[in-house]
Design an enzyme around this catalytic site. Structure first.
Site, PDB file in Angstrom:
ATOM      1  N   GLY A  98      18.008 -27.347   5.907  1.00  0.00           N
ATOM      2  CA  GLY A  98      17.260 -27.294   4.956  1.00  0.00           C
ATOM      3  C   GLY A  98      17.438 -27.726   3.750  1.00  0.00           C
TER       4      GLY A  98
ATOM      5  N   ILE B 228      15.646 -25.333  -2.756  1.00  0.00           N
ATOM      6  CA  ILE B 228      16.885 -24.771  -2.842  1.00  0.00           C
ATOM      7  C   ILE B 228      18.060 -25.597  -2.202  1.00  0.00           C
ATOM      8  CG2 ILE B 228      18.230 -22.476  -2.369  1.00  0.00           C
ATOM      9  CD1 ILE B 228      16.097 -21.915  -4.424  1.00  0.00           C
TER      10      ILE B 228
ATOM     11  N   ARG C 220      19.116 -10.570   8.705  1.00  0.00           N
ATOM     12  CA  ARG C 220      20.325  -9.922   8.289  1.00  0.00           C
ATOM     13  C   ARG C 220      20.785  -9.021   9.505  1.00  0.00           C
ATOM     14  NH1 ARG C 220      20.388  -7.457   2.319  1.00  0.00           N
ATOM     15  NH2 ARG C 220      19.781  -9.250   1.141  1.00  0.00           N
TER      16      ARG C 220
ATOM     17  N   THR D 291      16.726 -30.583   2.693  1.00  0.00           N
ATOM     18  CA  THR D 291      15.661 -31.393   1.584  1.00  0.00           C
ATOM     19  C   THR D 291      14.806 -30.399   0.993  1.00  0.00           C
ATOM     20  OG1 THR D 291      14.239 -31.459   3.454  1.00  0.00           O
ATOM     21  CG2 THR D 291      15.697 -33.591   3.272  1.00  0.00           C
ATOM     22  N   GLY D 292      14.938 -29.229   1.038  1.00  0.00           N
ATOM     23  CA  GLY D 292      14.148 -28.388   0.155  1.00  0.00           C
ATOM     24  C   GLY D 292      14.231 -28.001  -0.934  1.00  0.00           C
TER      25      GLY D 292
ATOM     26  N   LYS E  33      11.469 -37.499  -0.382  1.00  0.00           N
ATOM     27  CA  LYS E  33      12.519 -36.982   0.533  1.00  0.00           C
ATOM     28  C   LYS E  33      13.318 -38.194   0.969  1.00  0.00           C
ATOM     29  CE  LYS E  33      10.872 -32.848   1.825  1.00  0.00           C
ATOM     30  NZ  LYS E  33      10.354 -31.649   2.436  1.00  0.00           N
TER      31      LYS E  33
ATOM     32  N   ARG F 263      14.906 -33.082  10.125  1.00  0.00           N
ATOM     33  CA  ARG F 263      14.137 -33.475  11.423  1.00  0.00           C
ATOM     34  C   ARG F 263      13.780 -34.762  11.307  1.00  0.00           C
ATOM     35  NH1 ARG F 263       9.891 -28.607  10.496  1.00  0.00           N
ATOM     36  NH2 ARG F 263       9.902 -28.947   8.377  1.00  0.00           N
TER      37      ARG F 263
ATOM     38  N   LYS G  78      13.434 -11.724   6.359  1.00  0.00           N
ATOM     39  CA  LYS G  78      14.865 -11.986   5.909  1.00  0.00           C
ATOM     40  C   LYS G  78      15.738 -10.734   6.490  1.00  0.00           C
ATOM     41  CE  LYS G  78      14.033 -15.020   2.009  1.00  0.00           C
ATOM     42  NZ  LYS G  78      14.256 -15.449   0.346  1.00  0.00           N
TER      43      LYS G  78
HETATM   44  N1  LIG Z   1      14.684 -16.668  -5.804  1.00  0.00           N
HETATM   45  C1  LIG Z   1      13.662 -17.488  -6.021  1.00  0.00           C
HETATM   46  O1  LIG Z   1      13.341 -17.752  -7.132  1.00  0.00           O
HETATM   47  C2  LIG Z   1      13.340 -18.396  -4.937  1.00  0.00           C
HETATM   48  C3  LIG Z   1      12.474 -19.505  -5.094  1.00  0.00           C
HETATM   49  C4  LIG Z   1      11.976 -20.355  -3.791  1.00  0.00           C
HETATM   50  C5  LIG Z   1      12.563 -20.247  -2.842  1.00  0.00           C
HETATM   51  N2  LIG Z   1      13.620 -19.115  -2.551  1.00  0.00           N
HETATM   52  C6  LIG Z   1      14.222 -18.972  -1.364  1.00  0.00           C
HETATM   53  O2  LIG Z   1      15.050 -20.134  -1.000  1.00  0.00           O
HETATM   54  C7  LIG Z   1      15.035 -20.566   0.270  1.00  0.00           C
HETATM   55  C8  LIG Z   1      14.501 -21.620   0.494  1.00  0.00           C
HETATM   56  O3  LIG Z   1      13.200 -21.828   0.083  1.00  0.00           O
HETATM   57  P1  LIG Z   1      12.765 -23.399  -0.569  1.00  0.00           P
HETATM   58  O4  LIG Z   1      11.453 -23.081  -1.331  1.00  0.00           O
HETATM   59  O5  LIG Z   1      13.891 -24.060  -1.098  1.00  0.00           O
HETATM   60  O6  LIG Z   1      12.161 -23.945   0.971  1.00  0.00           O
HETATM   61  P2  LIG Z   1      11.501 -25.295   1.056  1.00  0.00           P
HETATM   62  O7  LIG Z   1      11.470 -26.208  -0.103  1.00  0.00           O
HETATM   63  O8  LIG Z   1      10.160 -25.121   1.925  1.00  0.00           O
HETATM   64  O9  LIG Z   1      12.358 -26.139   2.023  1.00  0.00           O
HETATM   65  C9  LIG Z   1      12.272 -25.766   3.305  1.00  0.00           C
HETATM   66  C10 LIG Z   1      13.582 -26.605   3.864  1.00  0.00           C
HETATM   67  O10 LIG Z   1      13.646 -26.166   5.304  1.00  0.00           O
HETATM   68  C11 LIG Z   1      13.494 -27.316   6.060  1.00  0.00           C
HETATM   69  N3  LIG Z   1      12.869 -26.861   7.650  1.00  0.00           N
HETATM   70  C12 LIG Z   1      11.944 -26.265   7.577  1.00  0.00           C
HETATM   71  N4  LIG Z   1      11.693 -26.089   9.267  1.00  0.00           N
HETATM   72  C13 LIG Z   1      12.709 -26.640   9.544  1.00  0.00           C
HETATM   73  C14 LIG Z   1      13.192 -26.767  11.033  1.00  0.00           C
HETATM   74  N5  LIG Z   1      12.200 -26.586  12.141  1.00  0.00           N
HETATM   75  N6  LIG Z   1      14.255 -27.552  11.234  1.00  0.00           N
HETATM   76  C15 LIG Z   1      15.041 -28.045  10.296  1.00  0.00           C
HETATM   77  N7  LIG Z   1      14.768 -27.827   9.077  1.00  0.00           N
HETATM   78  C16 LIG Z   1      13.470 -27.241   8.681  1.00  0.00           C
HETATM   79  C17 LIG Z   1      12.694 -28.093   5.540  1.00  0.00           C
HETATM   80  O11 LIG Z   1      12.664 -29.627   5.862  1.00  0.00           O
HETATM   81  P3  LIG Z   1      11.663 -30.527   5.671  1.00  0.00           P
HETATM   82  O12 LIG Z   1      11.924 -31.553   4.678  1.00  0.00           O
HETATM   83  O13 LIG Z   1      11.587 -31.548   7.311  1.00  0.00           O
HETATM   84  O14 LIG Z   1      10.301 -29.909   5.529  1.00  0.00           O
HETATM   85  C18 LIG Z   1      12.910 -28.019   3.979  1.00  0.00           C
HETATM   86  O15 LIG Z   1      14.488 -28.871   3.780  1.00  0.00           O
HETATM   87  C19 LIG Z   1      14.153 -19.376   0.947  1.00  0.00           C
HETATM   88  O16 LIG Z   1      14.979 -18.170   1.527  1.00  0.00           O
HETATM   89  C20 LIG Z   1      13.409 -18.803  -0.066  1.00  0.00           C
HETATM   90  O17 LIG Z   1      12.687 -17.532   0.012  1.00  0.00           O
HETATM   91  C21 LIG Z   1      13.874 -18.691  -3.513  1.00  0.00           C
END
Ligand SMILES: NC(=O)c1ccc[n+]([C@@H]2O[C@H](COP(=O)([O-])OP(=O)(O)OC[C@H]3O[C@@H](n4cnc5c(N)ncnc54)[C@H](OP(=O)(O)O)[C@@H]3O)[C@@H](O)[C@H]2O)c1
Length: 304
Positions: free
Chosen positions: A10, A15, A143, A12-13, A46, A35, A139
């Site tokens: 993950g 976080i 856990r 590239t996301g 990306k 991926r 989540k």
């Molecule tokens: N505390 C806060 O304010 C806050 C805010 C946002 C998120 N979060 C938490 O932080 C975490 C990450 O969230 P995010 O918003 O950063 O996520 P995101 O931007 O949607 O990124 C998801 C990542 O997972 C990868 N992914 C998805 N499906 C996959 C698969 N089948 N195999 C391999 N990689 C895969 C995606 O790759 P691709 O590039 O291929 O799509 C991307 O790199 C989550 O637990 C979320 O709840 C917290």
């Protein structure tokens, strides 16, 4: 001492990119599981990100959370520590981590797993409505499974990601129409943490025996901010007086249920009181040298 090899799933996301950067900054051999469809896509953002990781020495490994073989192979080669940051935006993405757990069991080499959390403590969240409810339940399932099967882990509860939540409040952000205040403007408080600070701590924590099989709470008192304080800061920075629209909690609940995208109050609460059952440690006590970017400092950077 040799630094652990870290595999980020993950990366590239929103976080995950900060976790990859922090791992590289700290000198860990770092691999990012990507991926193949993402690596080949026309998403220039990306592609640039992956190139920047490669330029800094990260290894890009092609695979998919849903492809057991690719996960096991990536872990055996790169994953003494596995950090997952898959998102909550798509159904089943967080539950997909159960496949990571299976792969960790087969690979047999992972000494620490950090599941995708990086938010509030899902074991103590109250009054949570959809869509946050399902996200938290996923989540929680992860856990429970990692504890049941005995995967060495650390869970990072870092509260609100400051950039994701507040970056839209710049000069041209929603402030021109005033602000919605959900609930009581002093009692509704949250902890805001810069994604870079959170990631630096996460990378320190994965090598720290004190965080093994624990929840790491990141709750710097300097970063607690009420709605009222946030609005006050925004007024100070912009020099504008903002029109306040008070939205009582019950109206907010109705809006959330109607799916109009308003904030869900559940995760907005600061965790108070004694935390039973969960084994936890507090980051500000373990790492007293860390100084956190405050909400005011963050706003200084986006409001000019
Ligand atoms: N505390 C806060 O304010 C806050 C805010 C946002 C998120 N979060 C938490 O932080 C975490 C990450 O969230 P995010 O918003 O950063 O996520 P995101 O931007 O949607 O990124 C998801 C990542 O997972 C990868 N992914 C998805 N499906 C996959 C698969 N089948 N195999 C391999 N990689 C895969 C995606 O790759 P691709 O590039 O291929 O799509 C991307 O790199 C989550 O637990 C979320 O709840 C917290």
């Amino acid at each position: 001492m040799m630094k652990s090899r870290i595999l980020v799933i993950g990366g590239t996301g929103n976080i995950g990119r900060h976790l990859v950067a922090a791992s590289l900054d700290a000198g860990h051999p770092t691999a990012v599981l990507v991926r193949p469809s993402t690596a080949a896509s026309s998403d220039s953002g990306k592609a640039e990100l992956l190139n920047s990781f490669k330029a800094r020495g990260a290894c890009i490994v092609y695979g998919d959370m849903n492809d057991h073989g690719s996960l096991v192979a990536a872990m055996r080669q790169h994953g003494e520590v596995v950090i997952c940051a898959v998102g909550h935006g798509r159904p089943l993405e967080l539950d997909g981590q159960l496949k990571i757990v299976e792969a960790i069991q087969e690979a047999g080499c992972v000494k620490r797993f950090v599941p995708s959390e990086f938010g509030c403590d899902v074991e103590h969240a109250e009054q949570t409505l959809e869509p946050a409810k399902s996200m938290m339940e996923s989540k929680l399932r992860v856990r429970q499974v990692i504890r049941e099967v005995g995967i060495p882990h650390t869970i990072i509860c870092s509260n609100w990601a400051i950039g994701l939540l507040l970056s839209g409040l710049g000069e041209n952000g929603p402030l021109s129409t005033g602000v919605n205040i959900f609930g009581d403007d002093e009692k509704t408080r949250a902890i805001f943490l810069d994604e870079k600070d959170m990631s630096r701590l996460a990378i320190r924590a994965v090598e720290d025996p004190r965080t093994l099989d624990k929840v790491l709470y990141v709750r710097p008192p300097t970063n607690v901010c009420s709605f009222g304080q946030l609005v006050h800061l925004l007024e100070k920075k912009t020099g504008k007086t903002l029109e306040r629209h008070y939205v009582p909690e019950q109206d907010l609940a109705k809006k959330i249920q109607a799916g109009n995208g308003a904030f869900n109050l559940g995760p907005f609460r600061v965790v108070h009181g004694r935390l039973r059952r969960v084994r936890w440690v507090e980051a500000t006590q373990l790492y007293p040298d860390v100084r956190f970017v405050t909400v005011e400092e963050y706003l200084d950077g986006i409001i000019v």
